[in-house]
Design an enzyme around this catalytic site. Structure first.
Site, PDB file in Angstrom:
ATOM      1  N   HIS A  72       0.849  -1.200   0.000  1.00  0.00           N
ATOM      2  CA  HIS A  72       0.000   0.000   0.000  1.00  0.00           C
ATOM      3  C   HIS A  72       0.881   1.244   0.000  1.00  0.00           C
ATOM      4  O   HIS A  72       1.735   1.408   0.860  1.00  0.00           O
ATOM      5  CB  HIS A  72      -0.930  -0.002   1.216  1.00  0.00           C
ATOM      6  CG  HIS A  72      -2.112  -0.899   1.029  1.00  0.00           C
ATOM      7  ND1 HIS A  72      -3.322  -0.669   1.645  1.00  0.00           N
ATOM      8  CD2 HIS A  72      -2.277  -2.009   0.292  1.00  0.00           C
ATOM      9  CE1 HIS A  72      -4.185  -1.614   1.288  1.00  0.00           C
ATOM     10  NE2 HIS A  72      -3.566  -2.449   0.481  1.00  0.00           N
ATOM     11  N   TYR A 201      -9.349   5.432   7.430  1.00  0.00           N
ATOM     12  CA  TYR A 201      -9.489   5.779   8.856  1.00  0.00           C
ATOM     13  C   TYR A 201     -10.566   6.857   8.936  1.00  0.00           C
ATOM     14  O   TYR A 201     -10.457   7.897   8.276  1.00  0.00           O
ATOM     15  CB  TYR A 201      -8.169   6.335   9.415  1.00  0.00           C
ATOM     16  CG  TYR A 201      -7.102   5.274   9.604  1.00  0.00           C
ATOM     17  CD1 TYR A 201      -6.323   4.836   8.542  1.00  0.00           C
ATOM     18  CD2 TYR A 201      -6.885   4.705  10.855  1.00  0.00           C
ATOM     19  CE1 TYR A 201      -5.346   3.861   8.720  1.00  0.00           C
ATOM     20  CE2 TYR A 201      -5.907   3.728  11.047  1.00  0.00           C
ATOM     21  CZ  TYR A 201      -5.147   3.311   9.971  1.00  0.00           C
ATOM     22  OH  TYR A 201      -4.194   2.344  10.154  1.00  0.00           O
ATOM     23  N   PRO A 293      -4.249   0.363  18.812  1.00  0.00           N
ATOM     24  CA  PRO A 293      -3.956  -0.112  17.455  1.00  0.00           C
ATOM     25  C   PRO A 293      -4.086   0.941  16.348  1.00  0.00           C
ATOM     26  O   PRO A 293      -3.746   0.658  15.202  1.00  0.00           O
ATOM     27  CB  PRO A 293      -4.976  -1.245  17.246  1.00  0.00           C
ATOM     28  CG  PRO A 293      -6.048  -1.010  18.244  1.00  0.00           C
ATOM     29  CD  PRO A 293      -5.436  -0.280  19.387  1.00  0.00           C
ATOM     30  N   LYS A 297       1.077  -0.032  15.127  1.00  0.00           N
ATOM     31  CA  LYS A 297       2.490  -0.082  15.530  1.00  0.00           C
ATOM     32  C   LYS A 297       2.862  -1.297  16.386  1.00  0.00           C
ATOM     33  O   LYS A 297       4.057  -1.618  16.531  1.00  0.00           O
ATOM     34  CB  LYS A 297       2.854   1.183  16.342  1.00  0.00           C
ATOM     35  CG  LYS A 297       2.958   2.439  15.522  1.00  0.00           C
ATOM     36  CD  LYS A 297       4.276   2.518  14.780  1.00  0.00           C
ATOM     37  CE  LYS A 297       4.274   3.501  13.644  1.00  0.00           C
ATOM     38  NZ  LYS A 297       3.804   2.988  12.357  1.00  0.00           N
ATOM     39  N   TYR A 385       3.643   6.756  10.158  1.00  0.00           N
ATOM     40  CA  TYR A 385       2.840   5.570   9.812  1.00  0.00           C
ATOM     41  C   TYR A 385       3.697   4.509   9.118  1.00  0.00           C
ATOM     42  O   TYR A 385       3.588   3.329   9.423  1.00  0.00           O
ATOM     43  CB  TYR A 385       1.659   5.978   8.913  1.00  0.00           C
ATOM     44  CG  TYR A 385       0.635   4.882   8.767  1.00  0.00           C
ATOM     45  CD1 TYR A 385      -0.398   4.738   9.705  1.00  0.00           C
ATOM     46  CD2 TYR A 385       0.692   3.980   7.721  1.00  0.00           C
ATOM     47  CE1 TYR A 385      -1.333   3.725   9.581  1.00  0.00           C
ATOM     48  CE2 TYR A 385      -0.232   2.959   7.587  1.00  0.00           C
ATOM     49  CZ  TYR A 385      -1.250   2.841   8.521  1.00  0.00           C
ATOM     50  OH  TYR A 385      -2.169   1.824   8.401  1.00  0.00           O
TER      51      TYR A 385
HETATM   52  P1  RFL Z   1       1.498 -11.936  21.602  1.00  0.00           P
HETATM   53  O1  RFL Z   1       1.060 -11.990  20.194  1.00  0.00           O
HETATM   54  O2  RFL Z   1       0.523 -11.576  22.649  1.00  0.00           O
HETATM   55  O3  RFL Z   1       2.144 -13.348  21.929  1.00  0.00           O
HETATM   56  C1  RFL Z   1       2.517 -13.724  23.248  1.00  0.00           C
HETATM   57  C2  RFL Z   1       2.444 -15.233  23.366  1.00  0.00           C
HETATM   58  O4  RFL Z   1       2.845 -15.639  24.677  1.00  0.00           O
HETATM   59  C3  RFL Z   1       1.959 -16.638  25.127  1.00  0.00           C
HETATM   60  N1  RFL Z   1       1.998 -16.665  26.613  1.00  0.00           N
HETATM   61  C4  RFL Z   1       2.664 -17.588  27.327  1.00  0.00           C
HETATM   62  N2  RFL Z   1       3.385 -18.644  26.961  1.00  0.00           N
HETATM   63  C5  RFL Z   1       3.933 -19.405  27.935  1.00  0.00           C
HETATM   64  N3  RFL Z   1       3.759 -19.142  29.268  1.00  0.00           N
HETATM   65  C6  RFL Z   1       3.034 -18.091  29.683  1.00  0.00           C
HETATM   66  N4  RFL Z   1       2.876 -17.835  30.980  1.00  0.00           N
HETATM   67  C7  RFL Z   1       2.456 -17.254  28.692  1.00  0.00           C
HETATM   68  N5  RFL Z   1       1.678 -16.144  28.749  1.00  0.00           N
HETATM   69  C8  RFL Z   1       1.411 -15.804  27.477  1.00  0.00           C
HETATM   70  C9  RFL Z   1       0.610 -16.258  24.565  1.00  0.00           C
HETATM   71  O5  RFL Z   1      -0.279 -17.355  24.500  1.00  0.00           O
HETATM   72  C10 RFL Z   1       1.020 -15.748  23.166  1.00  0.00           C
HETATM   73  O6  RFL Z   1       1.003 -16.771  22.202  1.00  0.00           O
HETATM   74  O7  RFL Z   1       2.751 -10.915  21.771  1.00  0.00           O
HETATM   75  P2  RFL Z   1       3.941 -10.598  20.749  1.00  0.00           P
HETATM   76  O8  RFL Z   1       4.535 -11.862  20.188  1.00  0.00           O
HETATM   77  O9  RFL Z   1       4.827  -9.640  21.453  1.00  0.00           O
HETATM   78  O10 RFL Z   1       3.255  -9.891  19.487  1.00  0.00           O
HETATM   79  C11 RFL Z   1       2.646  -8.631  19.636  1.00  0.00           C
HETATM   80  C12 RFL Z   1       1.503  -8.466  18.631  1.00  0.00           C
HETATM   81  O11 RFL Z   1       0.666  -9.588  18.740  1.00  0.00           O
HETATM   82  C13 RFL Z   1       0.700  -7.176  18.870  1.00  0.00           C
HETATM   83  O12 RFL Z   1       1.566  -6.102  19.177  1.00  0.00           O
HETATM   84  C14 RFL Z   1      -0.131  -6.753  17.625  1.00  0.00           C
HETATM   85  O13 RFL Z   1      -1.095  -7.704  17.333  1.00  0.00           O
HETATM   86  C15 RFL Z   1      -0.789  -5.378  17.847  1.00  0.00           C
HETATM   87  N6  RFL Z   1      -1.671  -4.967  16.740  1.00  0.00           N
HETATM   88  C16 RFL Z   1      -1.148  -4.409  15.583  1.00  0.00           C
HETATM   89  N7  RFL Z   1       0.195  -4.275  15.424  1.00  0.00           N
HETATM   90  C17 RFL Z   1       0.713  -3.785  14.247  1.00  0.00           C
HETATM   91  O14 RFL Z   1       1.958  -3.637  14.147  1.00  0.00           O
HETATM   92  N8  RFL Z   1      -0.092  -3.455  13.163  1.00  0.00           N
HETATM   93  C18 RFL Z   1      -1.451  -3.583  13.235  1.00  0.00           C
HETATM   94  O15 RFL Z   1      -2.121  -3.344  12.231  1.00  0.00           O
HETATM   95  C19 RFL Z   1      -2.040  -4.037  14.484  1.00  0.00           C
HETATM   96  N9  RFL Z   1      -3.372  -4.175  14.619  1.00  0.00           N
HETATM   97  C20 RFL Z   1      -3.069  -5.109  16.869  1.00  0.00           C
HETATM   98  C21 RFL Z   1      -3.901  -4.695  15.786  1.00  0.00           C
HETATM   99  C22 RFL Z   1      -3.637  -5.667  18.027  1.00  0.00           C
HETATM  100  C23 RFL Z   1      -5.010  -5.784  18.119  1.00  0.00           C
HETATM  101  N10 RFL Z   1      -5.531  -6.371  19.313  1.00  0.00           N
HETATM  102  C24 RFL Z   1      -6.502  -7.388  19.343  1.00  0.00           C
HETATM  103  C25 RFL Z   1      -4.904  -6.076  20.584  1.00  0.00           C
HETATM  104  C26 RFL Z   1      -5.272  -4.806  15.878  1.00  0.00           C
HETATM  105  C27 RFL Z   1      -5.839  -5.319  17.057  1.00  0.00           C
HETATM  106  C28 RFL Z   1      -7.332  -5.365  17.127  1.00  0.00           C
HETATM  107  C1  PHB Z   2      -5.917  -4.360  10.820  1.00  0.00           C
HETATM  108  O1  PHB Z   2      -6.030  -4.603   9.608  1.00  0.00           O
HETATM  109  O2  PHB Z   2      -6.201  -5.203  11.684  1.00  0.00           O
HETATM  110  C2  PHB Z   2      -5.455  -3.025  11.256  1.00  0.00           C
HETATM  111  C3  PHB Z   2      -4.974  -2.130  10.312  1.00  0.00           C
HETATM  112  C4  PHB Z   2      -4.565  -0.870  10.695  1.00  0.00           C
HETATM  113  C5  PHB Z   2      -4.638  -0.509  12.024  1.00  0.00           C
HETATM  114  C6  PHB Z   2      -5.087  -1.402  12.991  1.00  0.00           C
HETATM  115  C7  PHB Z   2      -5.519  -2.674  12.588  1.00  0.00           C
HETATM  116  O3  PHB Z   2      -4.251   0.740  12.385  1.00  0.00           O
END
Ligand code: RFL
Ligand code: PHB
Length: 395
Positions: A72, A201, A293, A297, A385
Site C-alpha cells: 500500500h 481511517y 492499534p 504499531k 505511519y
Molecule cells: P502476543 O502476540 O501476545 O504473543 C505472546 C504469546 O505468549 C503466550 N503466553 C505464554 N506462553 C507461555 N507461558 C506463559 N505464561 C504465557 N503467557 C502468554 C501467549 O499465549 C502468546 O502466544 O505478543 P507478541 O509476540 O509480542 O506480538 C505482539 C503483537 O501480537 C501485537 O503487538 C499486535 O497484534 C498489535 N496490533 C497491531 N500491530 C501492528 O503492528 N499493526 C497492526 O495493524 C495491528 N493491529 C493489533 C492490531 C492488536 C489488536 N488487538 C486485538 C490487541 C489490531 C488489534 C485489534
Molecule cells: C488491521 O487490519 O487489523 C489493522 C490495520 C490498521 C490498524 C489497525 C488494525 O491501524
C-alpha cells in the site's frame, strides 16, 4: 534440558526471535501456553512497516508475504464528510507498508520452525522463570502432568501483556507507565471484498471506524465502541448498519456485507515498562509495551525489539561482547516511546472521547483541517505511519 536461549511465548516476537537466532546458529527452545491452532486463530495486526518486512526477509520467511501481501502506497482519512489521501510513498520519498495478516506471518514462522526441526513446546502450564539475576537462569513448566526444567544462558520474555516474565520481576526494579482509553474497538472479519483498495481511517460524529483488509476477498473492519459493550450484543447486521452510518456516500455504496468469520472487542491501552532487561532476562514485544492499534504499531515495535535482541545475543555469542545486551533496553525504549507517542496522538485525533466537550471538538477539527491541508502536516502522519528508520535516533 539445556539450551542457550529459552523463549517464553510463540507469538510473533518469540517465533521471529527463534528464527533469527537459528539463522545465526544459536539454540533456543520456545514454550507456549496455548496450542499452535489457538495462536493462529487470534486475529490481530494487518499492517507491516518496511523495517518489519526487511526483518522477515532476513529471517528467511518473507517469500509468501511478497507473493500474497498487498503493498500500500497510501491510505485515506475520512473526516467532515471529506476523504483525504495520505500519499505515504510521495510524502516519505518512496516508503510503503505491506498489508499481510499477523496470522499469516505467524503461520510462515511456525512452518519455518517445523521445517528446521526446531523445538516449540505448546500447551504448557505453570511456566515460571528462575534465577535470571544469576549466571544460570532456569525455566520450569508442566506438560501432560509432568514437570520440566530448562537450563539456559538467557530468557527471552516474549509472552505478551498477560505473560509471566514481566510479572516475575520485583516491583521495586520496574517502572510501568499506563493510560487506558475510555473505549474499545469492535473488530469484524468477513469474506467480502474490501470497500476500497486502500485503508480508510474515519473520524465521524458517531465515533471512529477503520476499513482494513487482509486480501482482495477478505475485509477487516473496526468500530469504536463503549467499553461497556459486549460482543454478543452486536449482531452482524447491527455492525454493518453502524459502519454505514460512519462512512461517506461512496463508502456506503461500495460496502459489501456478509457473515462475520470473527468478531471481538479489544480495549485500547498505552503501556510501557522500563527497563526491558533484568539480569539475564529480556522482555520483548507486548510483554514490555502496548499501543492502541490506531497507528498499526504493536507488531512492528515487537519486530524491532526482536531485531535489537537477536543482534545483541549474536554479538554475545560470536564476539564475546556484552555491548548489545547492555544497550538493549535503552535502544528499544527510544524507538518504543516514539511509537507510543504517535499511537496516542493518532488515537486522540481520530476518536470521539465521551467527555470531549465543544472546545476539544473544535480543536480536533482545527487540527485535522491543518494536518490534512498542509503538506508538512500530512508528512508527519506519513513518516510515522510507514515507521521511523531503525537508526532514526542516531542521525
Ligand atoms: P502476543 O502476540 O501476545 O504473543 C505472546 C504469546 O505468549 C503466550 N503466553 C505464554 N506462553 C507461555 N507461558 C506463559 N505464561 C504465557 N503467557 C502468554 C501467549 O499465549 C502468546 O502466544 O505478543 P507478541 O509476540 O509480542 O506480538 C505482539 C503483537 O501480537 C501485537 O503487538 C499486535 O497484534 C498489535 N496490533 C497491531 N500491530 C501492528 O503492528 N499493526 C497492526 O495493524 C495491528 N493491529 C493489533 C492490531 C492488536 C489488536 N488487538 C486485538 C490487541 C489490531 C488489534 C485489534
Ligand atoms: C488491521 O487490519 O487489523 C489493522 C490495520 C490498521 C490498524 C489497525 C488494525 O491501524
Amino acid at each position: 534440558m539445556r539450551t542457550q536461549v529459552a523463549i517464553i511465548g510463540a507469538g510473533p516476537s518469540g517465533l521471529l526471535l527463534g528464527q533469527l537466532l537459528h539463522k545465526a546458529g544459536i539454540d533456543a527452545i520456545i514454550v507456549e501456553r496455548q496450542s499452535g491452532d489457538y495462536v493462529l486463530s487470534r486475529i490481530r495486526a494487518g499492517v507491516l512497516e518496511q523495517v518489519c518486512i526487511d526483518l522477515l526477509d532476513e529471517a528467511g520467511v518473507g517469500e509468501r508475504m511478497h507473493q500474497e501481501g498487498l503493498l500500500h502506497t497510501g491510505f485515506e482519512m475520512l473526516y467532515g464528510g471529506q476523504r483525504h489521501r495520505i500519499d505515504m510513498n510521495h510524502l516519505t520519498g518512496g516508503k510503503n507498508v505491506m498489508v499481510y495478516g499477523q496470522t499469516e506471518l505467524t503461520r510462515d514462522l511456525m512452518d519455518a520452525r517445523t521445517k528446521a526441526g526446531l523445538p516449540t513446546v505448546y500447551e504448557v502450564s505453570d511456566v515460571a522463570v528462575h534465577d535470571f539475576d544469576s549466571q544460570k537462569p532456569r525455566v520450569t513448566y508442566q506438560k501432560d502432568g509432568q514437570s520440566h526444567e530448562i537450563e539456559c544462558d538467557f530468557i527471552a520474555g516474549c509472552d505478551g501483556f498477560h505473560g509471566v516474565c514481566r510479572a516475575s520481576i520485583p516491583r521495586s526494579s520496574i517502572t510501568e507507565f499506563e493510560k487506558v482509553y475510555p473505549f474499545g474497538w469492535l473488530g469484524l472479519l468477513s469474506d467480502t471484498p474490501p470497500v476500497h483498495d486502500e485503508l480508510i481511517y474515519v473520524n465521524s460524529p458517531r465515533g471512529f471506524a477503520l476499513c482494513s483488509q487482509r486480501s482482495q476477498t477478505r475485509s477487516r473492519y473496526y468500530l469504536q465502541v463503549p467499553l461497556t459493550d459486549k460482543v454478543d450484543e452486536w449482531t452482524d447486521d447491527a455492525f454493518w448498519q453502524e459502519l454505514r452510518l460512519r462512512l461517506d456516500a461512496p463508502g456506503r455504496e461500495q460496502l459489501v456485507t456478509g457473515p462475520s468469520i470473527e468478531k471481538s472487542i479489544a480495549p485500547l491501552r498505552s503501556f510501557v515498562t522500563e527497563p526491558m532487561r533484568f539480569g539475564r532476562m529480556f522482555l520483548a514485544g507486548d510483554a514490555a509495551h502496548i499501543v492502541p492499534p490506531t497507528g498499526a504499531k504493536g507488531l512492528n515495535l515487537a519486530a524491532t525489539d526482536v531485531k535489537y535482541l537477536s543482534s545483541a545475543l549474536i554479538e554475545y555469542y560470536q564476539e564475546k561482547s556484552n555491548a548489545g545486551i547492555d544497550s538493549y533496553s535503552v535502544r528499544c525504549l527510544k524507538r518504543i516511546w516514539k511509537g507510543e507517542r504517535f499511537s496516542w496522538w493518532f488515537t486522540q485525533l481520530m476518536h470521539r472521547f465521551p467527555d470531549q466537550g465543544a472546545m476539544a471538538s473544535r480543536l480536533q477539527e482545527a487540527e485535522l483541517d491543518y494536518l490534512l491541508n498542509s503538506e508538512a502536516g500530512s508528512r508527519t502522519i506519513a513518516e510515522n505511519y510507514v515507521g521511523l528508520p531503525l537508526d532514526f535516533d542516531l542521525s
